[in-house]
Design a protein around this motif. Sequence first.
Motif, PDB file in Angstrom:
ATOM      1  N   GLU C  24       0.821  -1.213   0.000  1.00  0.00           N
ATOM      2  CA  GLU C  24       0.000   0.000   0.000  1.00  0.00           C
ATOM      3  C   GLU C  24       0.859   1.269   0.000  1.00  0.00           C
ATOM      4  O   GLU C  24       0.362   2.348  -0.269  1.00  0.00           O
ATOM      5  N   MET C  90      -6.543  -3.666   4.736  1.00  0.00           N
ATOM      6  CA  MET C  90      -7.491  -2.677   4.220  1.00  0.00           C
ATOM      7  C   MET C  90      -7.859  -1.697   5.317  1.00  0.00           C
ATOM      8  O   MET C  90      -7.893  -0.472   5.074  1.00  0.00           O
ATOM      9  N   TRP C  94      -7.142   2.330   5.280  1.00  0.00           N
ATOM     10  CA  TRP C  94      -8.287   3.235   5.366  1.00  0.00           C
ATOM     11  C   TRP C  94      -8.095   4.241   6.500  1.00  0.00           C
ATOM     12  O   TRP C  94      -8.321   5.439   6.332  1.00  0.00           O
TER      13      TRP C  94
ATOM     14  N   GLU D  24      -8.384  -8.114  -3.242  1.00  0.00           N
ATOM     15  CA  GLU D  24      -9.496  -7.545  -4.008  1.00  0.00           C
ATOM     16  C   GLU D  24     -10.380  -6.637  -3.159  1.00  0.00           C
ATOM     17  O   GLU D  24     -11.171  -5.871  -3.697  1.00  0.00           O
ATOM     18  N   LYS D  26     -11.049  -3.537  -1.685  1.00  0.00           N
ATOM     19  CA  LYS D  26     -10.451  -2.232  -1.981  1.00  0.00           C
ATOM     20  C   LYS D  26     -10.600  -1.277  -0.793  1.00  0.00           C
ATOM     21  O   LYS D  26     -11.582  -1.346  -0.044  1.00  0.00           O
ATOM     22  N   GLU D  29     -12.910   5.033  -0.862  1.00  0.00           N
ATOM     23  CA  GLU D  29     -12.465   6.389  -1.185  1.00  0.00           C
ATOM     24  C   GLU D  29     -13.046   7.411  -0.217  1.00  0.00           C
ATOM     25  O   GLU D  29     -12.572   8.539  -0.134  1.00  0.00           O
ATOM     26  N   GLN D  39     -18.407  -2.876   0.109  1.00  0.00           N
ATOM     27  CA  GLN D  39     -17.489  -4.006  -0.021  1.00  0.00           C
ATOM     28  C   GLN D  39     -18.099  -5.299   0.513  1.00  0.00           C
ATOM     29  O   GLN D  39     -17.533  -6.379   0.309  1.00  0.00           O
ATOM     30  N   TYR D  42     -18.539  -8.452  -1.739  1.00  0.00           N
ATOM     31  CA  TYR D  42     -17.275  -9.105  -2.030  1.00  0.00           C
ATOM     32  C   TYR D  42     -16.756  -9.855  -0.815  1.00  0.00           C
ATOM     33  O   TYR D  42     -16.259 -10.975  -0.926  1.00  0.00           O
ATOM     34  N   ARG D  97     -19.109  -8.921  -7.953  1.00  0.00           N
ATOM     35  CA  ARG D  97     -19.460  -7.665  -8.591  1.00  0.00           C
ATOM     36  C   ARG D  97     -20.833  -7.745  -9.257  1.00  0.00           C
ATOM     37  O   ARG D  97     -21.588  -6.778  -9.268  1.00  0.00           O
TER      38      ARG D  97
END
Lengths: 189, 189, 189, 189
Positions: C24, C90, C94, D24, D26, D29, D39, D42, D97
């Motif tokens: 990352e 993750m 974050w 995978e 993520k 944002e 998420q 997933y 997805r």
Amino acid sequence: MPKSRVEACDDAVIAIIMTIMILEIKVPETASFSGIIEQLPYFAAFVISAIMISTGWYNLMNIFKSIKVVSKPAFWSNILFLLCMSPAPMATAWVARFPFSRHTEYFYFFVFIVWYLSYYLLDYLLVKGNQREFSNDKIKQHQRINRFHLAIEVSCALISLVIIYFFPLWGIIFSILTALSWILYSCFK
Amino acid sequence: MPKSRVEACDDAVIAIIMTIMILEIKVPETASFSGIIEQLPYFAAFVISAIMISTGWYNLMNIFKSIKVVSKPAFWSNILFLLCMSPAPMATAWVARFPFSRHTEYFYFFVFIVWYLSYYLLDYLLVKGNQREFSNDKIKQHQRINRFHLAIEVSCALISLVIIYFFPLWGIIFSILTALSWILYSCFK
Amino acid sequence: MPKSRVEACDDAVIAIIMTIMILEIKVPETASFSGIIEQLPYFAAFVISAIMISTGWYNLMNIFKSIKVVSKPAFWSNILFLLCMSPAPMATAWVARFPFSRHTEYFYFFVFIVWYLSYYLLDYLLVKGNQREFSNDKIKQHQRINRFHLAIEVSCALISLVIIYFFPLWGIIFSILTALSWILYSCFK
Amino acid sequence: MPKSRVEACDDAVIAIIMTIMILEIKVPETASFSGIIEQLPYFAAFVISAIMISTGWYNLMNIFKSIKVVSKPAFWSNILFLLCMSPAPMATAWVARFPFSRHTEYFYFFVFIVWYLSYYLLDYLLVKGNQREFSNDKIKQHQRINRFHLAIEVSCALISLVIIYFFPLWGIIFSILTALSWILYSCFK
């Protein structure tokens, strides 16, 4: 230098290189099968490279099984072998993206030939550093077979250099044939 | 604390760090050799970093071979050693992208110097925690050689700090020279 | 179920999770130090998470050292432990991107609390499945210490839930304190 | 061919495939919980795939525990098994997805069925190559149970092919049921 840790590192690097090749399989952006079909050329290239690296790993395991120590030159030759394997995922992804290009096929071909040569060097140094383990006759026979393989490999490679110029796809077909011949050889040995 | 699991974790982390460096080699967007040539500076930096990490790993393997247990301080010093190695892939990729910049070369230089220092600390604590395995003379000799190496390393590093200011590329040239001197030293020891 | 392969898988997964956290760290787009300084919050979060996972791994190694077999419930509890560790990279990335947000700190906090709980379950089942290896007193003492730790952890966590609401950064400060207390505990045990 | 290195490679590949699936996930944002909730599908798919691969790994460990050598056909069948597992991360990410699409569910279903079949082949060849280790009755019983499992699996799979057409989500529900039945079976065996 004990052989167990060198083996462990080789196993880890080979497992990781195969995994990096898998990472190149992208998740399709659409929900239809066409997204998968676009990935097929890459998947084919991945299977071919994976089989080639497996055969190399299989042969290496057979050598390590019959030796006791790893000499200093063999240790560095092993690092060289791993370094030569490192561009394989990138070469595979590139040739899969442009399978009919002369440049990508030459590069893929070049990466795997250099990897083969580093393999022969490693094999030679591993056996040389363990001369006490083998009878003189066995070493001579092993080195004779290796020189014979190397001669065939180099001759085929030189001919392939010309063929790829006129028919680029030969680069990857040659890889399939090489891998198949190694598997057959390992089964009948 | 048995040494085998610490060894296994070190091997895995070193293998993975090398692999992350390989991952930075991007698949070219074009089908011509120019796509490969653009990757050459990174590939050169990758080979240099890989050789440096290999030499560290080789020396570490030699220490672990002659010890029996891993003391608590040595365990945490080993974690520190792995943490100090973790920015190596990023520093390598950065220096390869801007090889003539003073900032990137200083950072690359700094990352590897910190890694060396953590290596000396780990070496010191591993040997100290296994005093019963070695004769007093052997330990003294080992620590004397280490202090000598450390002194050379630090002196060269201080001189390099000045050289990089006027000639940034020295950061990576210094790495090549260091790696070469380690390989030569390991061969003649 | 022999313990060696479960150990090998744990080592591999822990090494890989640490590596994903390193991945990352992005290569800066500019050649100046400001590119590195932007990465500092993430690097700090990475070091904290890495130390926490190391302490967990260290404690786990100590348990595995004193047991002989891995029972079926312990095997599945080990898989659960690895699954609970999987969102750590993750969550770390974050919280590093938004360190002053209540949501990210709660999530980071939640991920590590669940991971602790799965660790206590694994510890409990590993010891329970190896009752023959230990004296009755030793097991009782071990479980008493564990229940005590769990009680402290849960109390601190409940108080932290309130503190984070008013002072979000507490989530990551609490992690630092927890990791430090574990390291100190392991050194004085 | 000694079994230890094949085991080590299997462990490494399985650990890495699980890790790729984690990759995978993520980093959101935004700083609010909505980034995590996006998420969740997933994450659910990841847990299902991870449990399925764990069950396969658990069964494989049990076979390896009772054998002594890995024959040549079994070695290549093991490579095939690993190759068949390689598209699992991509299939998982794709089905997560687009969970309500017929195409993604068929693909996910197809990947895991091929993986099961390669598992049965590997199991068959490993036991066949170690006939001396087992009594004749035990082999016959093992192969009978395996044929029985295979028959159930294939029948359920054929029925599922039809169900998925009308109710796509069945692909992933079927995976959950399969994994649960394997865990229950392993606990009561």
